[in-house]
Design a protein around this motif. Structure first.
Motif: not given
Length: 241
Positions: A123-127, A181-183
């Protein structure tokens, strides 16, 4: 603007880190940043990278992957595709670089620490979650090595953590979930040490260019987030002397 989870613009998502999460790995954690969940393990191999044989230096390297249903629609496994996609390669190289930058490879001896980061829910920020969790797993593996008499001290020069920042609408926000993140007009990932040093800054004007004033504000916000993560890491790991 009102964030979907009602956080303030400079507020991190809830972070939970479960240490020694798996029974077999020398170091392992489950890191949860909001709804993003990553299992990070560190495995010790008693040989160094091929290009370092005979030098007395060790190596730290990483692999990264997302489980098929870690995302909203099924993601095909790299093994079934027959190759690693570009995003996966970029992220695992980033994780490896980040950890090597704070490791004294000479004191590691001719050994390799393999880092594996497996995203079980994205849900965003995996890295950034992977880097933050992987550091703890690596430190635990080094403590295991010291207990076994393989090294005399923990070869870590600094703590390292990472966080995302971005511009969504006209607001600069810390720790973006996927919806933000997607927007985002600007998306940035920042990797830092606990000494306030930068290891890597990845910033892109996704929708439009951004100004230096906005860059400095994003960096200041990222530093705030990384400091909070460093404090949590130190609570979990304890003394690394």
């Amino acid at each position: 603007m009102q964030r979907a989870d009602n956080r303030k613009f400079d507020e991190m998502r809830k972070v939970k880190i479960t240490n020694q999460y798996l029974m077999h790995a020398e170091g392992s954690v489950l890191i949860e940043m909001g709804n993003t969940k990553v299992i990070c393990t560190a495995s010790v191999e008693d040989k160094t990278a091929q290009h370092l044989k005979g030098t007395g230096r060790g190596w730290v390297t990483a692999e990264y992957g997302m489980l098929p249903r870690s995302t909203g629609t099924r993601k095909q496994r790299d093994a079934s595709r027959g190759k690693i996609d570009g995003r996966t390669m970029e992220i695992q190289r980033l994780i490896g670089r980040s950890l090597r930058s704070v490791t004294d490879l000479d004191k590691l001896g001719e050994r390799t620490i393999w880092i594996d980061c497996d995203v079980i829910q994205a849900d965003g920020g995996t890295r950034t979650a992977s880097i933050t969790g992987a550091f703890i797993a690596m430190a635990e593996a080094m403590k295991w090595m010291k207990d076994k008499g393989m090294i005399s001290s923990i070869p870590v020069k600094s703590f390292v953590s990472a966080v995302s920042v971005g511009i969504v609408g006209n607001e600069i926000l810390l720790d973006l979930p996927y919806e933000e993140d997607s927007s985002a007009k600007v998306d940035m990932n920042v990797v830092m040490t606990d000494k306030g040093e930068y290891i890597e800054v990845q910033g892109t004007g996704e929708d439009s260019p951004f100004q230096s004033e906005e860059l400095f504000k994003m960096l200041a916000l990222a530093e705030k987030g990384c400091k909070e993560l460093n404090l949590l890491q130190k609570e979990i790991i304890g003394d690394l002397e």
